[in-house]
Design a protein around this motif. Structure first.
Motif, PDB file in Angstrom:
ATOM      1  N   VAL A   5       4.554   1.497   0.842  1.00 28.49           N
ATOM      2  CA  VAL A   5       4.085   2.173  -0.363  1.00 28.49           C
ATOM      3  C   VAL A   5       4.110   1.171  -1.515  1.00 28.49           C
ATOM      4  O   VAL A   5       5.175   0.654  -1.855  1.00 28.49           O
ATOM      5  N   PRO A   6       2.968   0.856  -2.105  1.00 28.92           N
ATOM      6  CA  PRO A   6       2.935  -0.132  -3.191  1.00 28.92           C
ATOM      7  C   PRO A   6       3.872   0.245  -4.336  1.00 28.92           C
ATOM      8  O   PRO A   6       3.940   1.403  -4.753  1.00 28.92           O
ATOM      9  N   GLY A   7       4.624  -0.750  -4.815  1.00 32.96           N
ATOM     10  CA  GLY A   7       5.513  -0.543  -5.951  1.00 32.96           C
ATOM     11  C   GLY A   7       6.895  -0.036  -5.603  1.00 32.96           C
ATOM     12  O   GLY A   7       7.778  -0.006  -6.464  1.00 32.96           O
ATOM     13  N   TYR A   8       7.115   0.375  -4.346  1.00 30.27           N
ATOM     14  CA  TYR A   8       8.414   0.920  -3.964  1.00 30.27           C
ATOM     15  C   TYR A   8       9.116   0.110  -2.874  1.00 30.27           C
ATOM     16  O   TYR A   8      10.333   0.151  -2.746  1.00 30.27           O
ATOM     17  N   GLY A   9       8.339  -0.589  -2.063  1.00 25.37           N
ATOM     18  CA  GLY A   9       8.943  -1.316  -0.959  1.00 25.37           C
ATOM     19  C   GLY A   9       9.423  -0.430   0.163  1.00 25.37           C
ATOM     20  O   GLY A   9      10.108  -0.873   1.078  1.00 25.37           O
ATOM     21  N   LEU A  10       9.086   0.856   0.118  1.00 21.37           N
ATOM     22  CA  LEU A  10       9.463   1.808   1.150  1.00 21.37           C
ATOM     23  C   LEU A  10       8.254   2.090   2.032  1.00 21.37           C
ATOM     24  O   LEU A  10       7.109   1.820   1.664  1.00 21.37           O
ATOM     25  N   LEU A  11       8.520   2.668   3.207  1.00 18.61           N
ATOM     26  CA  LEU A  11       7.464   2.858   4.201  1.00 18.61           C
ATOM     27  C   LEU A  11       7.074   4.327   4.326  1.00 18.61           C
ATOM     28  O   LEU A  11       7.880   5.227   4.070  1.00 18.61           O
TER      29      LEU A  11
END
Length: 594
Positions: free
Chosen positions: A495-501
């Protein structure tokens, strides 16, 4: 001879009278200690202690049998938590009366035997410790004192539970009911130890009796209008509703007067039940655990308003609602882990006759008060997996219980990013590199197979490794073998801007089990090979080997693009009547597995 016999009789009468005057009263209090639904002398042994094997049980009487608890429409959208505290405070245990015949069945029976040798000056008391956890009724009214007439005739009592276990350090769920009788200056007592029924989470192998989904408010055209669609979601309500209806009978719930559009029913609450022994079988009350979500709102952090609809639409006879809400919102993205989608349950298996709770935690974690309430019931010890690497962070994003032809009767369906990549490569090898994912949707993003494979798949592999770590925990906790798992293709991206998937393709494990053989899954809209969607085909084949049929639901705009799937956008009240009663079998250890 007659005079001698008469003298003996008189002497015995005098001795009996003297004994009555000089010995303390001996009341006999009886509860259903042996758990057969009856009150007999078989309940006498060891009644002053409570163990998993023996001891009387009562329900938390939190339903609304006469529909007296109303919800003011203006309350549904009010900021702050005052409304939520008020809604939770209204239930059958909140008043001092028995709310009809259905309510009477929710109370645990007790009796005080008749004591015919008491004088007309005898008095009695009935007490509960802790006093705020229960209420005793006699003749339909709360009772704490007993008259001589009551004691001479005997008394039938009903015990009402007033709460659930929320934190064992504060209350372990047990109470002591004591009857004391005083006569001629002497006092006798008797006591029974009892326990409130714990909340037991349902599992996905149990048949869905009622399926729930959120219906958009009228006038919200972007929920159910016609194409073209903007990037905003949710959308395509009609397609979602139609395909969900084709899979199962569904009850759509409406929003609030201001058009509250929270359609994540799974995340609003987690269904559970509480039961006690009764003649003819367990008497069960459904208890809905409201999610612990508290939103940051300027000036007044507010519990998720959609949770208030539980009190309006679902609370009623034999259905109660409980909540444990923090005073303020959890920091950052932690609040996402307080939702019902992060609470799942494993069915029973060896050593755990009532199954186990599964929830996600890690660097981000649920609110301590909320998760303590859920996991401290004592009979479904938790298994904790790391979900903090996921954008939403829910346990239902990566695994789902499905039936299996193995000894235990179930296994786990697992999101498999590597399988998704393998299927894409296979399509490419056979000349389908130009095939587009989501080609038959209105999405503005329709990547080709070649485009996805050219990214290097670093994010997808990162998701696979995180799921590997989850499976290490789950396989150790359950004893399942890797070759028993049902692997379903799901492609992940960052997810752009969060570093999460998150799942870039619809998360196939995030579906709704209608029965143990019927599964409503999100349509993956994968690439086609020889005219067939390869993600669909792989899913149907994998589940068919376990005797499960797939029903495809169109949720791409309605749920997927918003970060969820069919499971997130629905909820189900399941048939728990075939479950082993929680007081039968060995209790869980209460410890967690990571």
């Amino acid at each position: 001879m007659r005079h001698w016999t008469a003298g003996i009789t008189t002497l015995l009468t005098v001795i009996t009278a003297l004994t009555a005057w000089t010995t303390a009263p001996a009341p006999r209090l009886t509860a259903d200690v042996n758990r057969d639904g009856l009150l007999t002398h078989a309940d006498d042994p060891a009644k002053s202690t409570w163990t998993d094997a023996r001891g009387a049980i009562f329900l938390p009487n939190l339903d609304d049998d006469e529909h007296r608890c109303t919800v003011d429409p203006a309350d549904l959208d009010a900021p702050g938590r005052a409304v939520d505290d008020k809604l939770a405070a209204c239930n059958d245990a909140a008043d001092d009366r028995i709310n009809g015949a259905r309510d009477l069945a929710d109370l645990a029976p007790l009796t005080i035997d008749a004591q015919r040798n008491l004088s007309d000056h005898a008095t009695g008391t009935v007490t509960i410790s802790p006093a705020d956890k229960g209420r005793v009724f006699a003749n339909g009214r709360p009772v704490s004192t007993l008259t001589a007439t009551d004691l001479q005739r005997g008394v039938r009592l009903q015990l009402e539970g007033r709460d659930i276990v929320r934190n064992p350090k504060q209350w372990d769920g047990q109470i002591t009911v004591t009857v004391s009788v005083t006569d001629r200056g002497r006092t006798g007592t008797d006591a029974v130890r009892m326990r409130v029924a714990p909340l037991m989470l349902q599992n996905d192998l149990q048949r869905a009796q009622t399926v729930l989904a959120g219906r958009p408010a009228k006038g919200q055209g972007w929920w159910g209008g016609t194409p073209p669609y903007q990037d905003g979601v949710p959308g395509e309500w009609r397609q979602f509703a139609k395909t969900l209806r084709q899979a199962t009978k569904v009850q759509f719930v409406k929003g609030t007067p201001k058009g509250w559009k929270d359609m994540w029913l799974q995340d609003t609450f987690e269904p559970a039940s509480a039961s006690m022994p009764a003649v003819g079988g367990p008497h069960t009350m459904r208890i809905l655990i409201r999610s612990g979500t508290v939103w940051e709102v300027p000036g007044a952090d507010t519990p998720r308003p959609a949770g208030r609809l539980l009190y309006r639409d679902l609370r009623g006879p034999d259905i109660g609602v409980v909540q444990e809400l923090g005073d303020k919102a959890s920091p950052g993205l932690d609040d996402l882990l307080n939702m019902g989608g992060n609470l799942e349950a494993l069915p029973p298996y060896d050593g755990f006759p009532h199954g186990r709770i599964v929830y996600g935690s890690g660097e981000r974690h649920p609110d301590p008060g909320f998760i303590t309430m859920v996991t401290s019931q004592g009979y479904q010890p938790p298994v904790v997996i790391d979900t903090s690497w996921l954008m939403v962070g829910h346990a239902d994003e990566t695994t789902h219980v499905v039936r299996a032809n193995n000894a235990r009767g179930w296994t786990l369906a697992v999101a498999d990013p590597r399988l998704a990549a393998h299927l894409l490569r296979d399509v490419q090898r056979q000349g389908g590199g130009g095939q587009r994912l989501f080609a038959d949707t209105n999405s503005t993003h329709k990547p080709t197979v070649d485009e996805l494979l050219s990214t290097g798949l670093r994010d997808n592999e990162a998701a696979a490794k995180h799921i590997d770590d989850q499976l290490k925990v789950l396989l150790k906790a359950t004893g399942l073998r890797e070759d028993e798992l049902v692997r379903l293709p799901v492609f992940f991206t960052k997810v752009p801007g969060y570093g999460l998937l998150k799942a870039m393709t619809p998360g196939l494990v995030n579906g709704l089990s209608i029965t143990d053989r019927q599964f409503a899954a999100p349509d993956p809209h994968g690439p086609r090979l020889h005219g067939r969607d390869v993600f669909r085909q792989a899913t149907e084949r994998a589940l068919a080997r376990n005797g499960v049929r797939v029903h495809w639901v169109e949720d791409f705009f309605w749920a997927h693009l918003g970060g969820g799937e069919v499971h997130c956008a629905t909820n189900a009240l399941r048939d728990t009547s075939g479950a082993t009663p929680w007081w039968s079998g060995n209790a869980g250890s209460g410890t967690s597995t990571r």
